[in-house]
Design an enzyme around this catalytic site. Structure first.
Site, mmCIF file in Angstrom:
data_model
loop_
_atom_site.group_PDB
_atom_site.id
_atom_site.type_symbol
_atom_site.label_atom_id
_atom_site.label_comp_id
_atom_site.label_asym_id
_atom_site.label_seq_id
_atom_site.Cartn_x
_atom_site.Cartn_y
_atom_site.Cartn_z
ATOM 1 N N LYS A 81 0.741 -1.124 0.133
ATOM 2 C CA LYS A 81 -0.109 0.020 0.001
ATOM 3 C C LYS A 81 0.844 1.055 -0.095
ATOM 4 O O LYS A 81 2.007 1.234 0.521
ATOM 5 C CB LYS A 81 -0.820 -0.094 1.385
ATOM 6 C CG LYS A 81 -2.219 0.856 1.017
ATOM 7 C CD LYS A 81 -2.982 0.012 0.278
ATOM 8 C CE LYS A 81 -4.505 0.727 0.392
ATOM 9 N NZ LYS A 81 -5.629 0.064 -0.076
ATOM 10 N N ASP A 91 -6.794 4.208 -4.576
ATOM 11 C CA ASP A 91 -7.503 4.096 -3.181
ATOM 12 C C ASP A 91 -8.129 5.489 -2.949
ATOM 13 O O ASP A 91 -8.333 6.304 -3.851
ATOM 14 C CB ASP A 91 -6.766 3.688 -2.263
ATOM 15 C CG ASP A 91 -7.066 3.299 -0.771
ATOM 16 O OD1 ASP A 91 -7.822 2.075 -0.932
ATOM 17 O OD2 ASP A 91 -7.086 3.900 0.092
HETATM 18 P P1 NAD Z 1 -13.312 7.874 -1.940
HETATM 19 O O1 NAD Z 1 -12.254 8.576 -1.861
HETATM 20 O O2 NAD Z 1 -13.759 7.555 -3.510
HETATM 21 O O3 NAD Z 1 -14.283 7.858 -1.205
HETATM 22 C C1 NAD Z 1 -14.436 8.030 0.238
HETATM 23 C C2 NAD Z 1 -15.712 8.750 0.849
HETATM 24 O O4 NAD Z 1 -15.546 8.329 2.298
HETATM 25 C C3 NAD Z 1 -15.953 10.011 0.522
HETATM 26 O O5 NAD Z 1 -17.322 10.172 0.453
HETATM 27 C C4 NAD Z 1 -15.405 10.864 1.745
HETATM 28 O O6 NAD Z 1 -15.851 11.955 1.973
HETATM 29 C C5 NAD Z 1 -15.895 9.715 2.740
HETATM 30 N N1 NAD Z 1 -15.210 9.909 4.063
HETATM 31 C C6 NAD Z 1 -13.928 9.945 4.433
HETATM 32 N N2 NAD Z 1 -13.917 10.162 5.673
HETATM 33 C C7 NAD Z 1 -14.948 9.923 6.042
HETATM 34 C C8 NAD Z 1 -15.579 10.148 7.574
HETATM 35 N N3 NAD Z 1 -14.646 10.242 8.641
HETATM 36 N N4 NAD Z 1 -16.739 9.752 7.771
HETATM 37 C C9 NAD Z 1 -17.848 9.859 6.672
HETATM 38 N N5 NAD Z 1 -17.125 9.526 5.478
HETATM 39 C C10 NAD Z 1 -15.831 9.737 5.369
HETATM 40 O O7 NAD Z 1 -12.748 6.429 -1.424
HETATM 41 P P2 NAD Z 1 -12.953 4.987 -1.939
HETATM 42 O O8 NAD Z 1 -12.012 4.138 -3.165
HETATM 43 O O9 NAD Z 1 -14.566 4.730 -2.202
HETATM 44 O O10 NAD Z 1 -12.584 3.929 -0.640
HETATM 45 C C11 NAD Z 1 -13.461 3.712 0.549
HETATM 46 C C12 NAD Z 1 -12.864 2.810 1.304
HETATM 47 O O11 NAD Z 1 -13.067 1.692 0.635
HETATM 48 C C13 NAD Z 1 -11.157 2.974 1.782
HETATM 49 O O12 NAD Z 1 -11.233 2.159 3.133
HETATM 50 C C14 NAD Z 1 -10.571 2.319 0.762
HETATM 51 O O13 NAD Z 1 -9.451 1.492 1.168
HETATM 52 C C15 NAD Z 1 -11.797 1.158 0.398
HETATM 53 N N6 NAD Z 1 -11.315 0.236 -0.871
HETATM 54 C C16 NAD Z 1 -11.553 0.830 -2.017
HETATM 55 C C17 NAD Z 1 -11.150 0.348 -3.081
HETATM 56 C C18 NAD Z 1 -11.471 0.715 -4.330
HETATM 57 O O14 NAD Z 1 -11.380 -0.048 -5.309
HETATM 58 N N7 NAD Z 1 -11.649 2.136 -4.464
HETATM 59 C C19 NAD Z 1 -11.262 -1.220 -2.790
HETATM 60 C C20 NAD Z 1 -11.137 -1.803 -1.860
HETATM 61 C C21 NAD Z 1 -11.113 -0.998 -0.532
#
Ligand code: NAD
Length: 427
Positions: free
Chosen positions: A115, A155
């Site tokens: 990561k 991410d």
């Molecule tokens: P992103 O940046 O597209 O979205 C993140 C969202 O979470 C946003 O709406 C942001 O405003 C919100 N957020 C952040 N902090 C917050 C808080 N304290 N309270 C409420 N909302 C909050 O990110 P993403 O790609 O959707 O990733 C979200 C999660 O999923 C992360 O943990 C990431 O590691 C995990 N993830 C993502 C992927 C992927 O393919 N994008 C794959 C596996 C896991």
């Protein structure tokens, strides 16, 4: 004692890595894993911390800190996303790298875990500043990445444009276009169809499978609360709404939460969010806090924001019937114990959100072969691979009478331990 100090002493930072190690320990004990292999898996193989000076648009130099952690590459090249956020720190990146090793092993992908991240608020940077930061970060870690070494992906707060700059910078360095160095690229540049929706779609597939097993309602009477409305949260909310007519009653993002017991249209909400930059003030909804969202009466709770959200205290008040982890590491081990006692099923992150890395794997394969699949093939292969992993985890959980997180860890750790045994410890 001053107010600030009092607050500091109360608000002890939660270590995501400690939480990850507690999860590992539970599975290791259950598997009667040797102390040596446990030690091996509880260490990260390589840790890089880099300083990134960037010339800002006003001519001043700002220095950012970047990380790349490779937890383990015993099963294949390292794989894992890059996060841009002010909260990025070494502990968080180590935990996320570890979870990638576990996740790829649960699903059976030929990868290890890594990561990366940069401590920055990307919303405060112009597009040009973001490009310079991304290219400098790529350059700073260039010797440890490569299509057969370590392959980054998007991410939180990183996207296909950032992956395109990453791929271009690497390609300039090695003197040839190297599509396989990064996944989550734009489709026009060797990205895979279906990558952007993959994590949310994967969540949908595991929810549907759980519905088959447990027979809970998955229709217009199924109420859903989603924390985070980014790539993962918005995709799964829209898919549950479109495919099963589920009632999305609460959604939040970093700026706040919204609630409507009669249901929120997530497609219209996406338009609102794109226009205003947040879900807050969506017409017809009431404002709620993060805590209210997590403790809301609902059928499915989907944390899809970040780690350490479901603490012991939050877990005590959770009324959801099932939790499906879109985010990585949203639930603390102490909270898991409470959820177990309350009989709340949790589909753990390392299984539920593995759709993203699975389609990243397809993108990497397509890039290496220069032969690209249609969307139907991507979706059907994703479903096939995720559901094989689901069945393995579900059946083991039933057999061993453990929760699905422990079962998923047991599947992953067994695979890793076998690979270590077969390879032997060098020298
Ligand atoms: P992103 O940046 O597209 O979205 C993140 C969202 O979470 C946003 O709406 C942001 O405003 C919100 N957020 C952040 N902090 C917050 C808080 N304290 N309270 C409420 N909302 C909050 O990110 P993403 O790609 O959707 O990733 C979200 C999660 O999923 C992360 O943990 C990431 O590691 C995990 N993830 C993502 C992927 C992927 O393919 N994008 C794959 C596996 C896991």
């Amino acid at each position: 004692m001053g107010e600030k100090m009092k607050n500091n002493s109360i608000k002890k930072e939660i270590s995501a890595y400690d939480n990850a190690m507690k999860q590992l320990k539970i599975a290791a004990d259950k598997l009667k894993l040797s102390e040596g292999i446990y030690e091996y898996l509880s260490h990260c193989a390589r840790i890089y911390i880099v300083s990134l000076p960037v010339v800002m648009d006003d001519g001043e130099i700002d220095v950012f800190t970047g990380y790349r952690v490779q937890h383990n590459d015993v099963l294949g090249p390292c794989k894992g996303g890059i996060r841009y956020a002010t909260t990025v720190n070494l502990d968080e990146v180590k935990a996320l790298a570890f979870w990638m090793s576990i996740k790829t092993a649960v699903v059976g992908l030929p990868y290890g875990g890594a990561k990366g991240g940069v401590t920055v608020d990307p919303r405060k940077l112009s597009k040009k500043e973001l490009e310079r930061l991304t290219r400098r970060y790529t350059s700073a870690i260039i010797r440890m990445i490569g299509p057969h070494k370590d392959i980054p992906a998007p991410d939180m707060n990183t996207n296909k444009q950032i992956m395109a700059w990453f791929m271009d910078t690497y390609s300039m360095d090695v003197g040839e276009t190297t599509l396989g160095v990064v996944t989550g690229k734009p489709v026009e540049l060797g990205g895979s169809l279906g990558r952007e929706e993959a994590t949310g779609r994967g969540l949908l597939y595991v929810i549907e499978k759980m519905h088959e097993k447990k027979g809970f309602k998955l229709d217009e009477n199924c109420t859903v609360a989603v924390q985070g409305f980014g790539n993962v949260g918005s995709t799964v909310a829209i898919l549950l709404y479109e495919e099963h007519n589920c009632k999305i009653i609460a959604i939040s993002d970093i700026k706040g939460g919204i609630y409507n017991p009669d249901g929120i249209d997530p497609i219209k909400l996406k338009e609102h969010e794109q226009k205003t930059g947040s879900v807050v003030n969506f017409p017809g909804t009431k404002s709620i806090t993060n805590k209210e969202l997590l403790q809301m009466e609902c059928d499915l709770l989907i944390p899809a924001a970040k780690e350490n959200q479901i603490t012991e205290e939050i877990a005590k008040g959770i009324k959801a019937k099932m939790i499906v982890e879109g985010a990585n590491g949203p639930t603390l081990t102490e909270a898991d114990k409470i959820l177990d006692k309350k009989g709340i099923n949790v589909i753990p992150d390392i299984l539920a959100n593995a759709g993203g890395v699975t389609v990243s794997y397809f993108e990497w394969v397509q890039g290496l072969e220069n032969y690209f699949w249609d969307l139907e093939r991507v979706r059907s292969e994703l479903k096939r691979i995720l559901l094989i992993a689901f069945d393995r985890v579900y059946d083991l959980a039933e057999k061993e009478k453990v929760n699905m997180r422990t079962a998923a860890y047991m599947v992953a750790v067994s695979r890793l331990a076998k690979a270590i045994e077969l390879r032997g410890i060098f020298p």
